[in-house]
Each structure stands twice: as structure tokens, then as C-alpha cells.
Enzyme design. Structure first.
Site, PDB file in Angstrom:
ATOM      1  NE  ARG A  44     -72.637  34.013 149.165  1.00  0.00           N
ATOM      2  CZ  ARG A  44     -72.142  33.955 147.943  1.00  0.00           C
ATOM      3  NH1 ARG A  44     -72.848  33.432 146.964  1.00  0.00           N
ATOM      4  NH2 ARG A  44     -70.956  34.432 147.689  1.00  0.00           N
ATOM      5  CE  LYS A 206     -55.967  31.685 135.124  1.00  0.00           C
ATOM      6  NZ  LYS A 206     -57.066  32.207 134.325  1.00  0.00           N
ATOM      7  N   GLY A 358     -63.537  33.671 147.713  1.00  0.00           N
ATOM      8  CA  GLY A 358     -64.476  32.558 147.863  1.00  0.00           C
ATOM      9  C   GLY A 358     -63.792  31.255 148.242  1.00  0.00           C
ATOM     10  N   GLY A 383     -65.420  38.638 145.281  1.00  0.00           N
ATOM     11  CA  GLY A 383     -65.085  39.738 144.385  1.00  0.00           C
ATOM     12  C   GLY A 383     -65.126  41.086 145.080  1.00  0.00           C
TER      13      GLY A 383
HETATM   14  P1  ADP Z   1     -60.015  32.819 145.966  1.00  0.00           P
HETATM   15  O1  ADP Z   1     -61.326  32.299 145.433  1.00  0.00           O
HETATM   16  O2  ADP Z   1     -59.888  32.623 147.451  1.00  0.00           O
HETATM   17  O3  ADP Z   1     -59.728  34.227 145.549  1.00  0.00           O
HETATM   18  P2  ADP Z   1     -58.513  31.640 143.789  1.00  0.00           P
HETATM   19  O4  ADP Z   1     -59.765  31.458 143.023  1.00  0.00           O
HETATM   20  O5  ADP Z   1     -57.518  32.635 143.316  1.00  0.00           O
HETATM   21  O6  ADP Z   1     -58.824  31.896 145.351  1.00  0.00           O
HETATM   22  O7  ADP Z   1     -57.683  30.263 143.804  1.00  0.00           O
HETATM   23  C1  ADP Z   1     -58.190  29.072 144.315  1.00  0.00           C
HETATM   24  C2  ADP Z   1     -57.782  27.881 143.482  1.00  0.00           C
HETATM   25  O8  ADP Z   1     -56.375  27.835 143.244  1.00  0.00           O
HETATM   26  C3  ADP Z   1     -58.118  26.589 144.181  1.00  0.00           C
HETATM   27  O9  ADP Z   1     -59.068  25.881 143.420  1.00  0.00           O
HETATM   28  C4  ADP Z   1     -56.790  25.848 144.281  1.00  0.00           C
HETATM   29  O10 ADP Z   1     -56.906  24.449 144.069  1.00  0.00           O
HETATM   30  C5  ADP Z   1     -55.984  26.474 143.180  1.00  0.00           C
HETATM   31  N1  ADP Z   1     -54.541  26.320 143.436  1.00  0.00           N
HETATM   32  C6  ADP Z   1     -53.822  26.836 144.435  1.00  0.00           C
HETATM   33  N2  ADP Z   1     -52.537  26.456 144.378  1.00  0.00           N
HETATM   34  C7  ADP Z   1     -52.410  25.657 143.297  1.00  0.00           C
HETATM   35  C8  ADP Z   1     -51.304  24.950 142.685  1.00  0.00           C
HETATM   36  N3  ADP Z   1     -50.078  24.996 143.220  1.00  0.00           N
HETATM   37  N4  ADP Z   1     -51.562  24.252 141.567  1.00  0.00           N
HETATM   38  C9  ADP Z   1     -52.803  24.208 141.050  1.00  0.00           C
HETATM   39  N5  ADP Z   1     -53.872  24.851 141.576  1.00  0.00           N
HETATM   40  C10 ADP Z   1     -53.685  25.564 142.683  1.00  0.00           C
END
Ligand code: ADP
Ligand code: MG
Length: 402
Positions: A44, A206, A358, A383
Site C-alpha cells: 500500500r 460466503k 482483499g 470493500g
Molecule cells: P475476498 O476477500 O477476495 O472478497 P472472501 O473474503 O469472500 O474473498 O473469501 C476468501 C476466503 O474464503 C479465503 O480465506 C478462503 O480460504 C475461503 N474459502 C474459499 N473457498 C472455500 C471452501 N471451499 N471452504 C472453506 N473456505 C473457503
């Protein structure tokens, strides 16, 4: 429409010799090592260098300001910007003055002593609760320090906080830095006029985190490729036995509605056809099975090779791709192939490729520096990038329009 309309980029602002307040995002990850706070990733700070150097070269008196972490009440030495000032000084090869407060006599003394081309970094803005309250009188104290306001903190523009919202309202000479300009251009292209076919790749933890993003993308894309734990909920909604996998049972009805909407809009939703399963997230290796044959007590932790091959067909057709959310538990090597595979596939595609989120950005960087640099744009704001994709107007961007 997300565009730069009405926003003056720093190179067109009258900053020569002026006191220029640059809101940066130095909210870096810190780790305590033998009693000292150490920066574990300075990306950053590096991302802000072009704007800072430009201001220095034009003889501005540069006032940098940022938040760091979430201090509970008042100043917290563990969340001082001191390590950032030291790292910035190394990167720039000049002294970076750090007054002990962002406003008041300490700040004034340092700011009004700055000579042309010199740099100071104000102490953590969140040491004042007024920052997060978008407080006008706190903003007025910051405004008294400067002639020109520049926002280069994309990671903070979705929040109406004093340094990103109330302050720029008080400074008529205001605009964006190079990083913010780049973010608005790239994400704006994806939101407003993406070249078609436009494919979204979604994954992550999620469905519930990303409902607004999915609904907004349904209006724009030709296909949505879904992996990660998000895909588990969609597969469960289609009646597939996901066994011990992470599934949001209270969201399966919503997932079904999304699948129906997609069909009405002729948007393809590509779900995994095979997955990598294990009995625990600590497993040393996984096993590839078709989604219909997940053994009892096993959970899906990554997408499998057949899924990657199916997804690849969409990547080959796509002219624009937006990716948010890892394809699996990529932090663990046995479950990282899907995420890194998508990263490599997109890096080698001819499409305009943008990543937001992130963990997704971290995953692409982990896939290799040669992979990361082949993306058209990796957003620095998790975000903020998702809120732009949702079609929201962000307070820190709107306030810059003149
Ligand atoms: P971002 O920060 O890019 O928006 P998220 O915070 O939504 O992404 O999701 C990232 C997390 O989701 C990671 O820590 C990853 O390990 C977890 N994850 C992805 N697929 C699975 C899965 N099948 N089971 C458990 N955790 C998962
Ligand atoms: Mg995340």
C-alpha cells in the site's frame, strides 16, 4: 456511471509550492516482533509512491495522512504510523517528518515548517474518534493545514469519514491521485461499459457477503463462473449432497432464486463439476471427486481439474473478466490449485481482467509476480471495489467532483 467526470487528476491541480494534503491508504498489516511493530506487506505504501513523488517533484509541501487499524479509544502506540513513516523514508530516500498528532499545534508546527518538496506524515487519523464520525470541526482543523486536497486512498473511499468526505468539501482545489484515478478508470470500465462477452468469476467464503454483487452482475454479464465455498451453497441448492462442506443452509433458497433469474436473463452460471475433498482443513492432501460423489464426512475445499477446464472455455471467449473470491481454501497448499489455476488462466487471457477483494488480490500475488503483473488491474480496495461493482456511489469519490 462510474467515471472520472468532474474529478481533477493531481497533474492538473495547482500544487506547485502549495501545501498539499494527500489522503493515502497506509493501513498496512503489522506484526509484533520482539516488542516492535513490523510491516509485513508494504504494497500500500509502494502504490502511493507515484503520487507522492509527483507532488515532491513539483515542489509541493506534502502532507500525508492515513488511518491504521482500529484504535479503540484515543492514541495507541501499537497503531502509530511511525513504521510507515520509516518505510516511506527508505523508499523515497528523504526524511519523512511525523508530528505526534494529525491536528493541533504539533501538526501545525511540522506542516508550516515544510519547505518545497519536503514530506510529512500525520499521525493515525483514527486516534481522533471524530475521523470516523465525519466530524466537520475535525475536518476544518485538517483543512487549515492545506491549500489543496488530493485523495489517493481507494481503500477508504467507500467510507464517509472526515479525511475522505468532510475535509474535501472544505477545500475547493481538490482532486485524485494517480492510484485513485487508475482504480476509477479500471473498475468504471467494468461497471459502465465492459467489452462483451463479460464473465464474472466469483468465489470466497460466503454467498451472503456478496448478494448485492451477484444481483448487480446478473444485469451485465454473459456468464458467472462460481467456485469456493460460495459454490457449495449453489450446489446444495441444486440438491447435491455436499456432506461436511461449508454450506449456508439458510441461503439455498436465495441461491435457487439467483439461478432462476440467471436463466431468465440468459446468463450462464458455471458451477464446479468436480471438487477437491478432505475430511479436515488440516489434511495434507485432498482427493478429486465429481460433485455428485462427495464421500461421507468429507468437505469440498477446492474446485477440481474438470471444473477448471470448463471454466477455461469461458475465459477463452471473454473480452472482460471481473474476479472476486478465491476458488477454494487457497491458504493451504493441497487446496490452492483451483485458485492458482484460475489466476494463471486469467493472466494469460487476452481479456481486460480486473480483480477486486482483499483475499483474491492476495491469492493472485501468491500465484507469482509474473502472474500478478499480467492482470489489467488488481484493485487495492476490497470493500470499495465491491461497492463500486454493486453500482453504489462512493462518498469519497462523489465529493471530489467539481
Ligand atoms: P475476498 O476477500 O477476495 O472478497 P472472501 O473474503 O469472500 O474473498 O473469501 C476468501 C476466503 O474464503 C479465503 O480465506 C478462503 O480460504 C475461503 N474459502 C474459499 N473457498 C472455500 C471452501 N471451499 N471452504 C472453506 N473456505 C473457503
Ligand atoms: Mg476477504
Amino acid at each position: 456511471m462510474t467515471t472520472l467526470a468532474g474529478i481533477v487528476p493531481i497533474n492538473e491541480l495547482p500544487i506547485d509550492q502549495k501545501r498539499v494534503f494527500i489522503r493515502v491508504d497506509f493501513n498496512v498489516p503489522l506484526e509484533e516482533q520482539s516488542g516492535k511493530q513490523v510491516i509485513t506487506d508494504d504494497a500500500r505504501i509502494r502504490e502511493a509512491l507515484p503520487t507522492i513523488k509527483h507532488a515532491m517533484d513539483r515542489g509541493a509541501r506534502v502532507i500525508l495522512a492515513s488511518h491504521l487499524g482500529r484504535p479503540k479509544k484515543g492514541p495507541d502506540p501499537k497503531l502509530s504510523l511511525e513504521p510507515c513513516a520509516a518505510r516511506l523514508a527508505d523508499l523515497l530516500g528523504v526524511e519523512v517528518h511525523l508530528p505526534e498528532d494529525s491536528v493541533g499545534d504539533a501538526a501545525k508546527k511540522v506542516v508550516f515548517d515544510l519547505r518545497a518538496g519536503q514530506v510529512c506524515l500525520l499521525e493515525n487519523l483514527r486516534f481522533h474518534a471524530e475521523e470516523e464520525k465525519n466530524d466537520e470541526s475535525f475536518a476544518a482543523q485538517l483543512a487549515a493545514l492545506c491549500d489543496v486536497y488530493v485523495d489517493d486512498a481507494f481503500g477508504a473511499v467507500h467510507r464517509a469519514h472526515a479525511s475522505v468526505h468532510a475535509l474535501p468539501k472544505l477545500v475547493s482545489e481538490r482532486g485524485c491521485g494517480f492510484l485513485l484515478e487508475k482504480e476509477i478508470k479500471a473498475l468504471g470500465k467494468i461497471v459502465s461499459n465492459p467489452d462483451k462477452p463479460f464473465v464474472a468469476v466469483l468465489g470466497g467464503a460466503k454467498v451472503s457477503d456478496k448478494i448485492a454483487v451477484i444481483e448487480s452482475l446478473l444485469e451485465k454479464v454473459d456468464a458467472i463462473v462460481i467456485g469456493g465455498a460460495m459454490a457449495n451453497t449453489f450446489l446444495a441448492a441444486k440438491g447435491i449432497a455436499m456432506k461436511s462442506s461449508k454450506v449456508e443452509n439458510e441461503k439455498t433458497a436465495l441461491a435457487r432464486t439467483i439461478l432462476e433469474k440467471a436463466q431468465e436473463k440468459k446468463v450462464t452460471i458455471a458451477l464446479p463439476v468436480d471438487v477437491v475433498v478432505a475430511q479436515s482443513i488440516e489434511a495434507k492432501e485432498g482427493k478429486v471427486v465429481d460433485v455428485g460423489s462427495i464421500p461421507d464426512n468429507h468437505m469440498a475445499l477446492d474446485v477440481g481439474p474438470k471444473s477448471l477446464a470448463e471454466f477455461q472455455k469461458w475465459f477463452d471467449k471473454a473480452k472482460s473478466v471481473f474476479w472476486n473470491g478465491p476458488m477454494g481454501l487457497f491458504e493451504k497448499t493441497p487446496f490452492s490449485k483451483g485458485t492458482f489455476g484460475v489466476a494463471r488462466a486469467l493472466a494469460n487471457s487476452k481479456a481486460f481482467t480486473v480483480i477486486g477483494g482483499g483475499d483474491s488480490a492476495a491469492a493472485v500475488k501468491e500465484a507469482g509476480s509474473d502472474v500478478a503483473k499480467k492482470f489489467s488491474h488488481i484493485s487495492t480496495g476490497g470493500g470499495a471495489s465491491l461497492e463500486l461493482i454493486e453500482g453504489k456511489k462512493l462518498p469519497g469519490i462523489e465529493v471530489l467532483r467539481r
